[in-house]
Design a protein around this motif. Structure first.
Motif, PDB file in Angstrom:
ATOM      1  N   ASP A  20       0.830  -1.188  -0.079  1.00 41.18           N
ATOM      2  CA  ASP A  20       0.064   0.007  -0.120  1.00 41.18           C
ATOM      3  C   ASP A  20       0.976   1.225   0.211  1.00 41.18           C
ATOM      4  OD1 ASP A  20      -2.348  -1.208  -0.046  1.00 41.18           O
ATOM      5  OD2 ASP A  20      -2.624  -1.304   2.198  1.00 41.18           O
ATOM      6  N   SER A  21       1.994   1.186   0.543  1.00 40.49           N
ATOM      7  CA  SER A  21       2.750   2.425   0.821  1.00 40.49           C
ATOM      8  C   SER A  21       3.205   2.860  -0.626  1.00 40.49           C
ATOM      9  CB  SER A  21       4.123   1.949   1.615  1.00 40.49           C
ATOM     10  OG  SER A  21       5.061   1.380   1.093  1.00 40.49           O
ATOM     11  N   GLN A  22       3.421   1.856  -1.363  1.00 39.12           N
ATOM     12  CA  GLN A  22       3.705   2.136  -2.785  1.00 39.12           C
ATOM     13  C   GLN A  22       2.882   2.960  -3.833  1.00 39.12           C
ATOM     14  OE1 GLN A  22       7.100   1.708  -3.454  1.00 39.12           O
ATOM     15  NE2 GLN A  22       7.036   1.016  -1.370  1.00 39.12           N
ATOM     16  N   SER A  23       1.548   2.817  -2.985  1.00 41.51           N
ATOM     17  CA  SER A  23       0.461   3.428  -3.871  1.00 41.51           C
ATOM     18  C   SER A  23      -0.023   4.735  -3.384  1.00 41.51           C
ATOM     19  CB  SER A  23      -0.910   2.655  -3.780  1.00 41.51           C
ATOM     20  OG  SER A  23      -1.159   2.510  -2.523  1.00 41.51           O
ATOM     21  N   VAL A  62      -8.121  17.623   3.800  1.00 40.71           N
ATOM     22  CA  VAL A  62      -6.725  17.239   4.131  1.00 40.71           C
ATOM     23  C   VAL A  62      -6.955  16.031   5.459  1.00 40.71           C
ATOM     24  CG1 VAL A  62      -4.995  18.056   5.987  1.00 40.71           C
ATOM     25  CG2 VAL A  62      -5.864  19.525   4.117  1.00 40.71           C
ATOM     26  N   ILE A  63      -7.975  16.177   6.291  1.00 38.38           N
ATOM     27  CA  ILE A  63      -8.253  15.069   7.210  1.00 38.38           C
ATOM     28  C   ILE A  63      -8.483  13.726   6.546  1.00 38.38           C
ATOM     29  CG2 ILE A  63     -10.013  14.362   9.006  1.00 38.38           C
ATOM     30  CD1 ILE A  63     -10.126  17.364   9.868  1.00 38.38           C
ATOM     31  N   THR A  64      -9.396  13.851   5.378  1.00 42.41           N
ATOM     32  CA  THR A  64      -9.416  12.530   4.581  1.00 42.41           C
ATOM     33  C   THR A  64      -8.210  12.083   4.238  1.00 42.41           C
ATOM     34  OG1 THR A  64     -11.761  13.382   4.117  1.00 42.41           O
ATOM     35  CG2 THR A  64     -10.642  11.675   2.889  1.00 42.41           C
ATOM     36  N   HIS A  65      -7.357  13.058   3.531  1.00 38.75           N
ATOM     37  CA  HIS A  65      -6.284  12.434   3.171  1.00 38.75           C
ATOM     38  C   HIS A  65      -5.097  11.865   4.134  1.00 38.75           C
ATOM     39  CE1 HIS A  65      -6.206  13.610  -1.049  1.00 38.75           C
ATOM     40  NE2 HIS A  65      -6.439  14.993  -0.919  1.00 38.75           N
ATOM     41  N   SER A 110      -2.744   7.266   6.632  1.00 38.96           N
ATOM     42  CA  SER A 110      -2.713   6.038   7.872  1.00 38.96           C
ATOM     43  C   SER A 110      -3.176   4.860   7.903  1.00 38.96           C
ATOM     44  CB  SER A 110      -3.264   6.582   9.097  1.00 38.96           C
ATOM     45  OG  SER A 110      -3.063   7.993   9.528  1.00 38.96           O
ATOM     46  N   LYS A 111      -4.120   4.524   6.949  1.00 42.76           N
ATOM     47  CA  LYS A 111      -4.564   3.303   6.333  1.00 42.76           C
ATOM     48  C   LYS A 111      -3.482   2.482   5.378  1.00 42.76           C
ATOM     49  CE  LYS A 111      -8.566   0.949   4.556  1.00 42.76           C
ATOM     50  NZ  LYS A 111      -9.941   1.210   3.750  1.00 42.76           N
ATOM     51  N   LYS A 112      -2.897   3.302   4.487  1.00 42.46           N
ATOM     52  CA  LYS A 112      -2.195   2.710   3.677  1.00 42.46           C
ATOM     53  C   LYS A 112      -0.557   2.258   4.563  1.00 42.46           C
ATOM     54  CE  LYS A 112      -3.641   5.089  -0.618  1.00 42.46           C
ATOM     55  NZ  LYS A 112      -3.331   5.903  -1.731  1.00 42.46           N
ATOM     56  N   LEU A 113      -0.254   3.095   5.071  1.00 39.96           N
ATOM     57  CA  LEU A 113       1.174   3.013   5.571  1.00 39.96           C
ATOM     58  C   LEU A 113       1.022   2.264   7.053  1.00 39.96           C
ATOM     59  CD1 LEU A 113       2.917   6.397   4.971  1.00 39.96           C
ATOM     60  CD2 LEU A 113       2.760   4.354   3.625  1.00 39.96           C
TER      61      LEU A 113
END
Length: 203
Positions: A130-133, A165-168, A173-176
């Motif tokens: 996920d971190s790559q995306s 910004v909060i959504t991003h 947090s979910k991806k990493l």
């Protein structure tokens, strides 16, 4: 049934130990069995640490320095090490720890950090993928967070709404699987999103 975990705590200040123990008993997905390694009656805590079995060690980094596994060579590799920080540290100093919690963390934040640590290897692999995306915008927001900007300041600089910004940040947090600014700082340095000198200039 909530699974048990053993958590060993190495913290010299009794009031901090007491507060941490209270928070650890509020973990969402685990029942914590807490072992205090360092108290008024136990000075050679590293000797005790070498013979007990625990899933997580929570350690004041002033006790071990920047390389806790060198200081505690008998710990099994699978044992997770969390730094308990009383104040901000240079992320490079903490890079040998598996995670970081601070005195200002809520019970929910501590619970999320421990959940993250205890994920199995497949979850870790998924998080790595996920971190790559990350999108270019998400990378920009990470850089802003690392520089200490608030959500409102990030919104102003990137011409976004605070809600966006909060959504991003939630998506990041979910991806990493990283839930703290200190964790994002380490990620940003390791992935060359920022240079250590840039962070020091902005502090």
């Amino acid at each position: 049934m909530v699974p048990p975990i053993k958590i060993a705590v190495a913290e010299p200040t009794s009031i901090v130990r007491s507060g941490l123990e209270t928070q650890l008993r509020k973990l969402l997905h685990y029942k914590a069995q807490i072992i205090n390694l360092l108290d008024e009656n136990r000075k050679e805590w590293q000797d005790v640490a070498s013979v007990i079995s625990a899933d997580i060690f929570i350690i004041n980094p002033l006790l071990t320095g920047s390389n806790p596994r060198l200081y505690l060579p008998n710990l099994p590799y699978e044992t997770k090490l969390l730094a308990l920080c009383h104040s901000p540290y240079d992320p490079i100093f903490l890079k040998e720890f598996d995670g970081v919690i601070s005195l200002s963390d809520t019970a929910l934040q501590i619970s999320e950090t421990i959940d993250q640590l205890l994920h199995n290897e497949s979850s870790s692999s998924s998080a790595s993928s996920d971190s790559q995306s990350l999108t270019p915008r998400e990378r920009e927001i990470i850089i802003c967070v690392v520089k200490g900007m608030t959500n409102k300041e990030i919104a102003g600089q990137l011409y976004l709404s605070t809600h966006t910004v909060i959504t991003h940040r939630r998506n990041i947090s979910k991806k990493l699987q990283i839930h703290s600014p200190s964790g994002l700082t380490i990620y940003a340095i390791m992935n060359k999103l920022v240079e250590l000198e840039d962070i020091k200039q902005d502090l």
